[in-house]
Design an enzyme around this catalytic site. Structure first.
Site, PDB file in Angstrom:
ATOM      1  CG  HIS A  59      -1.937  -1.321   1.378  1.00 27.94           C
ATOM      2  ND1 HIS A  59      -2.353  -1.772   0.377  1.00 27.94           N
ATOM      3  CD2 HIS A  59      -1.786  -1.922   2.462  1.00 27.94           C
ATOM      4  CE1 HIS A  59      -3.149  -2.847   0.828  1.00 27.94           C
ATOM      5  NE2 HIS A  59      -2.749  -3.142   1.838  1.00 27.94           N
ATOM      6  CE1 TYR A  62      -0.636   1.424   6.001  1.00 26.16           C
ATOM      7  CE2 TYR A  62      -0.676  -0.923   5.487  1.00 26.16           C
ATOM      8  CZ  TYR A  62      -1.430   0.358   5.733  1.00 26.16           C
ATOM      9  OH  TYR A  62      -2.809   0.415   5.732  1.00 26.16           O
TER      10      TYR A  62
END
Lengths: 647, 647
Positions: free
Chosen positions: A126, A128
């Site tokens: 994503h 992160y």
């Protein structure tokens, strides 16, 4: 429930390793302390009971963490304000911070192993923290953790090495990596990273999209067909021979088999399809393809989980209710009063769901009577809005179920009066007659009709008139007035624009279709509306409708005027509760015909999103044999419970 | 803590009586079951220990409840879409619903009495359910609960009668009512209601504002001076001789006494002032007026509680940390290493707070050294922005504290080099040198500087240049570019507009100053900016700055251009951490001078809102004698705990 349903491996949601990755106010798993570990241990045991593998998605959000509860500063490779929360400016990680986060990861992985997790993640999907190091969009460091790919990958590689060293070979290490994260990472560089890390990894879990453009990861069906991620993740095989799991809202078994056979992925991953049907694998295994309750890609699960803090699903009324209400998606207790005959009036989402559950609870005779020629209620036309075709699965799945239930009969084209309903011969009557959009512009902002807004006029329209009656705006220019903020007004605006009308969408909200931000489709939807020629005016209410023009009022209290030939009113819905009121208003007449009780379900009680209407029909049928089925039973409260002592 | 601080009565937050008033995802007290009751009992006992009265704000939100957790439909007198959440259309209450909610109230009140609450509320303030019945804006009923005032008041009056009957005279009944709620209720009609209900009520708790215009109730100091609610609530005495409690962010003891003497109110109520200083009453009682930590009216408490799910305060670092971290606002443990001398570099919010707490923890010598002529850091100029004057209380209170602490010395006008800091003579050095706005347009959206944005040029400005150096835009037209979304850009836009510049505020956000919606000031702020002539352009990033013009890019990817003589860059802040880095980069030099440790606090670690900078300074001082003060101790988790068995 998913383990019981046949999924081979079950992962927690994201589980931050340390106190500076505090996801609150969003809900996450956590592995901060023994208390968390005790909770996770319960999940591991339950998964193992069904012979599945348990995985823990250990991660760190870096700059995306708000740390609202822990109040630590966010950390990131470089001090760049967060693109997810621009007010957050992180601490640029010192070497001590890097070591601390890595130590947190090692501690968490070791703890996970002690309670029996089979798979631990070194999760960086994503965008992160580990991706923030990998990506030049986030990482501007000039030390050994920044610069060329080998340096940007160092944080991730070191963490993998440390975790491997700590947990050995008994527990698999999975890595989730986003292979297309614009800006920052494109697929070729992602494949380079896969090659660098491959010797440390047992399972590659691959997807696309950062949380800034979250909608690319959890794509709505409006913009992303099943399997769309293969365009990028289908290339990971070039870089590894290790097992690959991919996701892409897969529900079609043939397509799944084809992907695995092609070698692109070895394992089909699923979050949303497993919410819509936890028993998807079992049903596929047993060849019961028609019974798979397919995900519609509406993303209502995400809206509910992220902004309402409780999961829900447009397809599966039991999602999130397994523990709270003891609802099993596939098992139904025989009803104590199943000797009664039941009449359900109205075959919309709530009525269909209610009749199905009553059927599964063993009632001898359930009649589902629909006034229109086709069942579906509002779902006859909502899936006809541009892009919402897959929402039709809500009705399709229920038609299949109704066909299979010998004790439930669907009668269409039969409009029942109160007299007709009373005399029908059923002891229990359930009214599920839905709702309709206001014909007069009644709305949340003034709590009054709009002067001049009368859908009996040729230049004033409601959604049902457009979608069911074929009524079309007079003239060329049309204002679509959105007082609700979800898919209907935006859909009508697009539809009419595609038909050649000059459309302006007017709304009192700060953004067009704010509820579509909760389903992650907002930004793409607005771009799309713009692209198809819809102009948008926010922060304005419609004060009056006149022939040829619309009077507006801005948030600043200023009047404005729009030339417009017609107006479509998408202001608020009203329950179609006349039948219900007539029935309960005459208890003697009910008694005379042997009707013991009248209930109602769905939009006929209060108009709401389809997921909640389905839930309401389901609930009524699950509780039809309680003291007062009109009032829901209290749900079981979810309290943290470290019931299992940690070794 | 508030009871210990001398408040005579302590109320819970709002406590919905039933499952169809489920405030999630917001945090509320609840009285749904015995589990809730057990938790509340703990609070009652703690309040009674200090001799205060405990009150329970029993309420029901009606249409405003999202019921995200319980999934019941919202209920309301009439089926009008919610003005707070327009997507919610409630169930119009049947008589059975009215009886059910009243029965919930009775049950809750009786339970409250069993655990010792002294006051129970039949709370209808703001625009909750009872007000929804009272107000013709929400109540369109045609039965005995709608129409004339007597009918609209019926729900409330019946509930009061039932509660009175159930709990007798041992427990006081309080009613909170909003006496000005536009649209719907104006003060004359509210006074009529007070007369109708007066015989059933022991205490009138009066305020103004609905939750739709929440900012009128919890008014920010920017728009609402102390005591502003008296304009309306000062009239309630006309209708009752019973005790009246009013609120209005009161912190001035003389003004409080004057109001009570005037007869307008009998009791001074306070939420925000009691968060800023739980010991306000004790300090007033003991004549320690100068020590009262006065609420600034920034509403950071509300932003944190409502959208971050954890309380915080710009003035009181211990707010919300009493249980979690064991921090008492007035008591400080002597530090184990208090024999060390401490140098704190930088007298901004974090540095001042840190030095004060170190002083209170008994360090023999704390020097707080500030480079500028005045202490305050960023708070030297933020309170100079239009409307933010009361934020100056953050610095004022701390200056008073510093003056009182004999062991803490403030030196201003002294800029320390690394060499100077090392040689200062302190064993512990704390760097709290704050942060500065980027000079080159570095921002969250591109993670790069903006081409042409160089604050060394005459037509490009930063907030500090405007506020501290007196630099002013060249030409007449100026773009203020807001990449942060809080008060600074909006404040500069207003300031420059008031000075006669033609100002356009450009921002990538969907709304201007979105973080100001969290503090409830957003809508009024935007209206105010409009009124002072600031034009606003949302959903645009600044792509480049040129002489005389600014290049923009819209959310839809389209280029646009603005004529503008100058640009003010409010994009992101960067830590002023050069001194810290230089110090820790040379451990030998530190050791040579006897410096044992170097820490940093506040924006110098990561730029953040003032409340969090103050918190960070406080935390470091509270934990200065732990193993590694640079890393916060974990907080105690708040778990539901029904530790006290319910009778």
């Amino acid at each position: 429930m998913k383990a019981e349903g046949g999924w081979a491996g079950i992962c927690t949601e994201y589980a931050p390793v340390g106190l500076d990755s505090d996801e609150s106010p969003y809900i996450s798993a956590q592995l901060w302390d023994d208390e968390d570990l005790g909770n996770l241990a319960l999940m591991v045991d339950a998964v193992h009971e069904h012979g599945s593998l348990a995985g823990l998605e250990l991660t760190h959000s870096g700059v995306h963490a708000q740390n609202a509860e822990t109040r630590w500063p966010a950390v990131a490779p470089s001090q760049l304000a967060g693109d997810y929360h621009p007010i957050i400016v992180p601490k640029a990680m010192e070497h001590a911070d890097i070591r601390r986060v890595q130590a947190d990861w090692v501690r968490a992985a070791k703890q996970a192993q002690t309670v029996g997790f089979d798979i631990v993640y070194v999760y960086g999907g994503h965008s992160y923290l580990l991706t923030q190091f990998l990506s030049p969009f986030y990482n501007k460091r000039t030390d050994e953790y920044g610069g060329p790919l080998e340096n940007r990958a160092r944080m991730w590689l070191e963490t993998l090495e440390l975790v491997r060293e700590a947990i050995g070979d008994d527990c698999a290490i999975a890595v989730r990596v986003g292979v297309d994260l614009t800006p920052g990472i494109q697929v070729d560089e992602a494949l380079e990273f896969v090659r660098l890390a491959d010797h440390l990894v047992d399972l590659w879990d691959v997807n696309v999209g950062s949380i800034i453009e979250w909608s690319k990861d959890s794509g709505v069906s409006r913009f992303h067909p099943e399997g769309y991620q293969l365009e990028w993740t289908g290339r990971v095989r070039e870089a590894t021979a290790k097992p690959i799991v991919g996701v892409s809202r897969m529900t079609n078994p043939d397509r799944m088999a084809e992907i695995v056979r092609s070698g692109a992925w070895d394992i089909i991953g699923a979050a949303r399809p497993s919410i819509a049907d936890p028993f998807l694998p079992k049903k596929v295994e047993e060849g019961r393809y028609g019974e798979v309750r397919e995900c519609t890609g509406s993303n209502m699960c995400i809206a509910k989980a992220d902004t309402k803090m409780h999961l829900g699903c447009i397809q599966n009324a039991t999602a999130g209710e397994e523990f709270r209400r003891g609802w099993h998606p596939e098992r139904f207790e025989p009803a104590a009063n199943r000797d009664r005959d039941v009449l359900v009036v109205g075959a919309g989402p709530a009525g269909m769901e209610c009749a199905i559950v009553l059927g599964k609870r063993g009632f001898g005779r359930v009649h589902l009577v629909e006034a229109e020629a086709e069942p579906g209620g509002c779902m006859r036309w909502i899936p006809q809005l541009p892009g919402l075709g897959e929402w039709g699965r809500v009705v399709n799945w229920r038609r299949v179920q109704l066909d299979r239930l010998k004790n439930v009969e669907l009668l269409t084209g039969t409009r029942l009066s109160a007299q007709g309903a009373r005399e029908y011969g059923a002891e229990l009557v359930i009214v599920a007659t839905g709702s309709s959009w206001a014909m007069d512009g009644l709305n949340a902002f003034t709590h009054e009709p709009i002067p001049g807004a009368d859908a009996a006029l040729s230049h004033v329209l409601t959604p049902e008139q457009v979608m069911l009656e074929g009524k079309r705006p007079t003239g060329e220019s049309v204002v679509v007035y959105d007082g609700e903020g979800y898919v209907v007004a935006a859909g009508l605006a697009e539809l009419l624009a595609l038909e050649g009308f000059r459309v302006e969408l007017v709304t009192p909200f700060d953004v067009v279709a704010p509820s579509c931000d909760e389903t992650l489709e907002g930004p793409a939807l607005r771009r799309h509306l713009h692209d198809v020629g819809v102009t948008m005016r926010r922060n304005h209410t419609v004060a009056a409708v006149q022939q040829g023009r619309v009077e507006l009022e801005s948030d600043f209290g200023e009047a404005a005027e729009l030339e417009a030939d017609s107006v479509v009113l998408v202001t608020q819905r009203l329950s179609d509760d006349a039948l219900y009121r007539e029935l309960v208003g005459d208890p003697e007449a009910l008694a005379a015909e042997g009707v013991e009780a009248v209930y109602r379900a769905g939009d006929c009680v209060a108009p709401r999103v389809v997921a909640d209407a389905v839930f309401d029909g389901h609930r009524l049928a699950r509780e039809i044999d309680t003291g007062n089925p009109a009032v829901p039973l209290p749900h079981r409260r979810e309290l943290p419970a470290a019931a299992r002592p940690v070794a």
